[in-house]
Motif scaffolding. Structure first.
Motif, PDB file in Angstrom:
ATOM      1  N   ASP A  89     -13.221   2.798  12.299  1.00 46.16           N
ATOM      2  CA  ASP A  89     -12.687   1.495  12.705  1.00 46.16           C
ATOM      3  C   ASP A  89     -13.015   1.218  14.172  1.00 46.16           C
ATOM      4  O   ASP A  89     -13.409   0.108  14.540  1.00 46.16           O
ATOM      5  CB  ASP A  89     -11.175   1.451  12.493  1.00 46.16           C
ATOM      6  CG  ASP A  89     -10.788   1.274  11.035  1.00 46.16           C
ATOM      7  OD1 ASP A  89     -11.683   1.001  10.212  1.00 46.16           O
ATOM      8  OD2 ASP A  89      -9.599   1.433  10.712  1.00 46.16           O
ATOM      9  N   ARG A 117      -6.814   4.535   6.748  1.00 51.91           N
ATOM     10  CA  ARG A 117      -8.127   4.169   7.262  1.00 51.91           C
ATOM     11  C   ARG A 117      -8.678   5.288   8.140  1.00 51.91           C
ATOM     12  O   ARG A 117      -7.936   6.138   8.629  1.00 51.91           O
ATOM     13  CB  ARG A 117      -8.036   2.877   8.081  1.00 51.91           C
ATOM     14  CG  ARG A 117      -7.550   1.671   7.287  1.00 51.91           C
ATOM     15  CD  ARG A 117      -7.585   0.418   8.142  1.00 51.91           C
ATOM     16  NE  ARG A 117      -8.958   0.081   8.509  1.00 51.91           N
ATOM     17  CZ  ARG A 117      -9.722  -0.762   7.825  1.00 51.91           C
ATOM     18  NH1 ARG A 117      -9.251  -1.348   6.739  1.00 51.91           N
ATOM     19  NH2 ARG A 117     -10.959  -1.029   8.215  1.00 51.91           N
ATOM     20  N   VAL A 138      -3.702  -3.610   8.893  1.00 49.29           N
ATOM     21  CA  VAL A 138      -4.262  -2.396   9.482  1.00 49.29           C
ATOM     22  C   VAL A 138      -3.196  -1.553  10.161  1.00 49.29           C
ATOM     23  O   VAL A 138      -3.139  -1.465  11.371  1.00 49.29           O
ATOM     24  CB  VAL A 138      -5.371  -2.735  10.501  1.00 49.29           C
ATOM     25  CG1 VAL A 138      -6.159  -1.490  10.869  1.00 49.29           C
ATOM     26  CG2 VAL A 138      -6.309  -3.782   9.937  1.00 49.29           C
TER      27      VAL A 138
END
Length: 223
Positions: A155, A150, A32
Motif C-alpha cells: 500500500d 492489507r 482501509v
C-alpha cells in the motif's frame, strides 16, 4: 517530525469541501483500516524519490493485528462477508440519503469515483460521509471490521508511486506518503487545513486521471 508535518497528520481527519470524500475516508476509515492515521508526532519514515522506505521491521498496530486475526476465523470473515457488509451500508445510504448511491466494487471496496461524481452533482457532503448525522455509521463500522487485511508495504509503495506520478504531471506540491509505527500516513496537499493544491483546477484533474492506476484497489481517494 516538524510542527507542520504534525499539523498535517492531524488535519487529515477533517472533512473539507470539494475533497470531502477524501476527508471522509480518512476520518471514517471505511475502506482501509490498515492505513491507521496517527496524530502523534514521532519517528515517521518518508521516502525520497531515490528510494522506498520499508515496514518489514515495524511493529504491527492493533487494528492490523485484529484484522489479520479475523481473517483466520473462517469463510464468513472473507471477501464475501466484506462485500455483503458494504452492500448493507450502501442500502442504508440509499434509504436515508440518496437512492443513487453506487454499488461497491466486486472487491467490496466502495467506488469513490462514482461517489465523488454523485457528490459533485448533488452538492451534498453527506454522500461522502456515513450519512447525515452518521445515519449509517453502524453499517459502515461493520463493513470496516470485515475488510480483509492489507499488505502495508505494498500500500505504501502504491501511494508513493501515485505521489511521484502526480508531481510528474504538474502537481509539484503533492507530498509523499509516510510510514509511522507500521502505518501509512497518506501524502497529498502539504497543508490540508488551508489547501495549497487547487483540486478543482484542470491540471489537477488531468493528473488525477493520469495517475489513478498507480493506486491499488481500495486506496483511491486516500491521497
Amino acid at each position: 517530525m516538524t510542527q507542520k508535518t504534525c499539523s498535517r497528520s492531524r488535519s487529515r481527519s477533517r472533512l473539507r469541501s470539494r475533497s470531502g470524500s477524501r476527508g471522509a475516508r480518512l476520518a471514517l476509515l471505511i475502506a482501509v483500516p490498515a492505513l491507521a492515521l496517527t496524530t502523534a508526532c514521532g519517528g515517521a519514515a518518508e521516502s525520497s524519490d531515490g528510494g522506498v522506505a520499508s515496514v518489514s521491521n515495524a511493529p504491527s498496530t492493533d487494528r492490523t493485528k485484529d484484522s489479520a486475526d479475523s481473517s483466520q476465523a473462517g469463510p464468513a470473515k472473507g471477501k464475501s462477508a466484506f462485500y455483503d457488509a458494504q452492500m448493507k451500508f450502501v442500502q442504508c445510504m440509499r434509504e436515508k440519503i440518496t437512492k443513487d448511491y453506487p454499488d461497491p466494487k466486486l472487491s467490496g471496496y466502495l467506488d469513490w469515483t462514482k461517489i465523488n461524481e454523485l457528490q459533485d452533482e448533488m452538492g451534498n457532503d453527506d454522500i461522502a460521509k456515513a450519512g447525515r448525522g452518521g445515519a449509517c455509521k453502524n453499517e459502515m463500522q461493520k463493513a470496516m471490521s470485515l475488510e480483509p487485511p492489507r499488505d502495508t508495504q505494498k500500500d505504501y509503495e502504491s501511494m508513493l508511486a501515485h505521489a511521484k506520478c502526480m508531481r510528474a504531471h504538474g502537481v509539484s506540491k503533492f507530498t509523499n506518503p509516510q510510514l509511522q509505527d507500521g502505518n501509512v500516513i497518506p501524502g497529498g496537499d502539504p497543508n490540508p487545513a488551508s489547501p495549497e493544491i487547487a483540486q478543482d483546477s484542470p491540471a489537477y484533474k488531468q493528473a488525477v486521471q493520469a495517475c489513478k492506476d498507480k493506486l491499488l484497489d481500495g486506496l483511491d481517494g486516500m491521497q
